[in-house]
Design a protein around this motif. Structure first.
Motif, PDB file in Angstrom:
ATOM      1  N   ARG A 242      49.906  -3.616 -23.269  1.00  0.00           N
ATOM      2  CA  ARG A 242      50.159  -4.622 -24.424  1.00  0.00           C
ATOM      3  C   ARG A 242      49.646  -5.848 -23.989  1.00  0.00           C
ATOM      4  N   THR A 243      49.690  -6.250 -22.878  1.00  0.00           N
ATOM      5  CA  THR A 243      48.964  -7.693 -22.427  1.00  0.00           C
ATOM      6  C   THR A 243      47.652  -7.862 -22.534  1.00  0.00           C
ATOM      7  N   GLN A 244      47.076  -6.603 -21.879  1.00  0.00           N
ATOM      8  CA  GLN A 244      45.518  -6.745 -21.998  1.00  0.00           C
ATOM      9  C   GLN A 244      45.142  -6.466 -23.262  1.00  0.00           C
ATOM     10  N   LEU A 245      45.656  -5.534 -24.211  1.00  0.00           N
ATOM     11  CA  LEU A 245      45.247  -5.575 -25.650  1.00  0.00           C
ATOM     12  C   LEU A 245      45.097  -6.851 -26.224  1.00  0.00           C
ATOM     13  N   ALA A 246      46.485  -7.594 -26.076  1.00  0.00           N
ATOM     14  CA  ALA A 246      46.407  -9.032 -26.821  1.00  0.00           C
ATOM     15  C   ALA A 246      45.367  -9.831 -26.333  1.00  0.00           C
ATOM     16  N   VAL A 247      44.962  -9.932 -24.931  1.00  0.00           N
ATOM     17  CA  VAL A 247      43.855 -10.832 -24.426  1.00  0.00           C
ATOM     18  C   VAL A 247      42.593 -10.302 -24.967  1.00  0.00           C
ATOM     19  N   ALA A 248      42.447  -8.908 -24.957  1.00  0.00           N
ATOM     20  CA  ALA A 248      41.028  -8.525 -25.560  1.00  0.00           C
ATOM     21  C   ALA A 248      40.864  -8.925 -27.061  1.00  0.00           C
ATOM     22  N   LYS A 249      41.883  -9.008 -27.878  1.00  0.00           N
ATOM     23  CA  LYS A 249      41.926  -9.333 -29.087  1.00  0.00           C
ATOM     24  C   LYS A 249      41.693 -11.101 -29.350  1.00  0.00           C
ATOM     25  N   LEU A 250      42.443 -11.598 -28.408  1.00  0.00           N
ATOM     26  CA  LEU A 250      41.783 -12.994 -28.483  1.00  0.00           C
ATOM     27  C   LEU A 250      40.492 -13.452 -27.959  1.00  0.00           C
ATOM     28  N   GLU A 251      40.032 -12.611 -27.119  1.00  0.00           N
ATOM     29  CA  GLU A 251      38.603 -12.499 -26.732  1.00  0.00           C
ATOM     30  C   GLU A 251      37.538 -11.929 -27.534  1.00  0.00           C
ATOM     31  N   GLY A 252      37.919 -11.166 -28.685  1.00  0.00           N
ATOM     32  CA  GLY A 252      37.190 -10.571 -29.284  1.00  0.00           C
ATOM     33  C   GLY A 252      36.439  -9.360 -28.615  1.00  0.00           C
ATOM     34  N   ARG A 253      37.155  -8.547 -27.621  1.00  0.00           N
ATOM     35  CA  ARG A 253      36.821  -7.464 -26.953  1.00  0.00           C
ATOM     36  C   ARG A 253      37.476  -6.214 -27.482  1.00  0.00           C
ATOM     37  N   SER A 254      36.546  -5.089 -27.054  1.00  0.00           N
ATOM     38  CA  SER A 254      37.123  -3.799 -27.646  1.00  0.00           C
ATOM     39  C   SER A 254      38.153  -3.407 -26.805  1.00  0.00           C
ATOM     40  N   LEU A 255      38.765  -2.570 -27.399  1.00  0.00           N
ATOM     41  CA  LEU A 255      40.252  -1.743 -26.761  1.00  0.00           C
ATOM     42  C   LEU A 255      39.595  -1.094 -25.379  1.00  0.00           C
ATOM     43  N   ALA A 256      38.521  -0.491 -25.238  1.00  0.00           N
ATOM     44  CA  ALA A 256      37.951   0.110 -24.292  1.00  0.00           C
ATOM     45  C   ALA A 256      37.739  -0.662 -23.067  1.00  0.00           C
ATOM     46  N   SER A 257      37.595  -1.865 -23.379  1.00  0.00           N
ATOM     47  CA  SER A 257      37.151  -3.113 -22.310  1.00  0.00           C
ATOM     48  C   SER A 257      38.484  -3.198 -21.510  1.00  0.00           C
ATOM     49  N   THR A 258      39.754  -2.840 -21.822  1.00  0.00           N
ATOM     50  CA  THR A 258      40.924  -3.124 -21.259  1.00  0.00           C
ATOM     51  C   THR A 258      41.203  -2.126 -19.958  1.00  0.00           C
ATOM     52  N   GLU A 259      40.494  -1.146 -19.768  1.00  0.00           N
ATOM     53  CA  GLU A 259      40.690  -0.270 -18.862  1.00  0.00           C
ATOM     54  C   GLU A 259      40.864  -0.747 -17.665  1.00  0.00           C
ATOM     55  N   GLY A 260      39.904  -1.417 -17.128  1.00  0.00           N
ATOM     56  CA  GLY A 260      40.075  -2.099 -15.610  1.00  0.00           C
ATOM     57  C   GLY A 260      40.913  -2.877 -15.382  1.00  0.00           C
ATOM     58  N   SER A 261      41.204  -3.481 -16.420  1.00  0.00           N
ATOM     59  CA  SER A 261      42.598  -4.584 -16.296  1.00  0.00           C
ATOM     60  C   SER A 261      43.758  -4.179 -16.145  1.00  0.00           C
ATOM     61  N   VAL A 262      43.976  -2.914 -16.912  1.00  0.00           N
ATOM     62  CA  VAL A 262      44.970  -2.071 -16.920  1.00  0.00           C
ATOM     63  C   VAL A 262      45.406  -1.271 -15.453  1.00  0.00           C
ATOM     64  N   LEU A 263      44.308  -0.511 -15.207  1.00  0.00           N
ATOM     65  CA  LEU A 263      44.349   0.129 -14.094  1.00  0.00           C
ATOM     66  C   LEU A 263      44.682  -0.567 -12.821  1.00  0.00           C
ATOM     67  N   GLY A 264      44.002  -1.652 -12.527  1.00  0.00           N
ATOM     68  CA  GLY A 264      43.952  -2.544 -11.444  1.00  0.00           C
ATOM     69  C   GLY A 264      45.551  -2.866 -10.894  1.00  0.00           C
ATOM     70  N   PRO A 265      46.313  -3.350 -11.782  1.00  0.00           N
ATOM     71  CA  PRO A 265      47.458  -3.689 -11.435  1.00  0.00           C
ATOM     72  C   PRO A 265      48.690  -2.572 -11.136  1.00  0.00           C
ATOM     73  N   VAL A 266      48.325  -1.530 -12.205  1.00  0.00           N
ATOM     74  CA  VAL A 266      49.278  -0.413 -12.131  1.00  0.00           C
ATOM     75  C   VAL A 266      49.095   0.352 -10.885  1.00  0.00           C
ATOM     76  N   LEU A 267      47.849   0.481 -10.693  1.00  0.00           N
ATOM     77  CA  LEU A 267      47.436   1.241  -9.314  1.00  0.00           C
ATOM     78  C   LEU A 267      47.886   0.467  -7.882  1.00  0.00           C
ATOM     79  N   THR A 268      47.888  -1.110  -8.047  1.00  0.00           N
ATOM     80  CA  THR A 268      48.284  -1.725  -7.032  1.00  0.00           C
ATOM     81  C   THR A 268      49.819  -1.628  -6.823  1.00  0.00           C
TER      82      THR A 268
END
Length: 275
Positions: free
Chosen positions: A28-54
């Protein structure tokens, strides 16, 4: 094979719930950031996986944890990631091996054993792309004001005190102590210890910090209801009182404010400072 059918075979409801909510909150956080920055949904994968896996490496890479618990965690993690539209090749590979070990050790049910080929096929298939914002449930927390907690990041530990609980959200507000530890700190080590940052800059409200014990083994209780605050200055007029973050972002936060090393890799964040 549907994701929920696999998750229903995992005996720990708290593990399944915590994984779902961690991934959902981070997404949810990264989708909100992507929307604000005009990025695609697919671009959120790395920023979701990083903190979750940590966060979840505190379980799946913990040598002191029971091997069966680590394997169950690996399978649940891989399935929940896939259900939310993500996949990590390393986690998937380890989860496939974990399925075999769980079956060899007769840890889960006969149904899990019979469905193992279908579960493996699901995990090795391409996950469906994100199409909607995932659901986050109403918060609750088992933590209470005065609790002192240890926070594990990799092979190091940090400490914080629960100084308040938000009335409207039930999010614990943590006040982080300065410094890092090579093993879980004791209450005696925290006596007289300073805050990580002055005037509230080491404080955070953590959405999703709910379960005790923590299924991810990242946050653990040092001592309950001790009322042992870090020593330091209160925020001044006009300054924010604490940052608002979600549980998967906690590792980056504590390393950034309390660590003696360089901060952990930054992830895009929509964090707001509450005034």
């Amino acid at each position: 094979m549907k994701h929920q059918l696999v998750l229903d075979k995992i005996p720990s409801r708290s593990l399944v719930y915590a994984l779902d909510q961690d991934i959902a909150r981070c997404t949810r956080t990264q989708l909100a950031v992507a929307k604000l920055e005009g990025r695609s949904l697919a671009s959120t994968e790395g920023s979701v996986l990083g903190p979750v896996l940590t966060r979840w490496r505190c379980l799946i890479d913990a040598e002191e944890a029971d091997i069966n618990a680590r394997n169950v965690g690996l399978v649940a993690l891989a399935v929940q990631l896939h259900a939310h539209g993500f996949a990590d090749s390393g986690i998937t590979r380890r989860a496939l091996a974990a399925i075999d070990e769980l079956n060899d050790n007769v840890v889960l049910s006969d149904a899990f054993w019979r469905d193992s080929p279908a579960i493996k096929a699901l995990l090795t298939s391409a996950p469906a792309a994100i199409t909607r914002v995932p659901r986050v449930f109403q918060d609750f927390t088992a933590f209470r004001v005065g609790d002192a907690v240890s926070i594990r990041v990799g092979d190091l530990y940090y400490a914080a005190a629960v100084i308040d609980i938000e009335d409207d959200t039930d999010h614990p507000i943590l006040h982080v102590y300065e410094g890092e530890f090579t093993e879980p700190p004791t209450a005696e080590q925290l006596e007289g210890r300073s805050e990580a940052r002055p005037r509230g800059r080491g404080r955070c409200s953590v959405a999703g910090l709910a379960l005790l014990p923590d299924p991810a083994r990242q946050v653990s209780l040092i001592e309950g209801y001790r009322i042992l605050w870090p020593i330091g200055e209160e925020p001044r007029d006009g300054e924010g009182r604490y940052a608002s973050i979600s549980l998967p972002e906690l590792a980056d936060f504590v390393v950034r404010v309390a660590g003696d090393r360089a901060p952990a890799p930054a992830h895009a964040s929509a964090n707001a400072l509450v005034g």
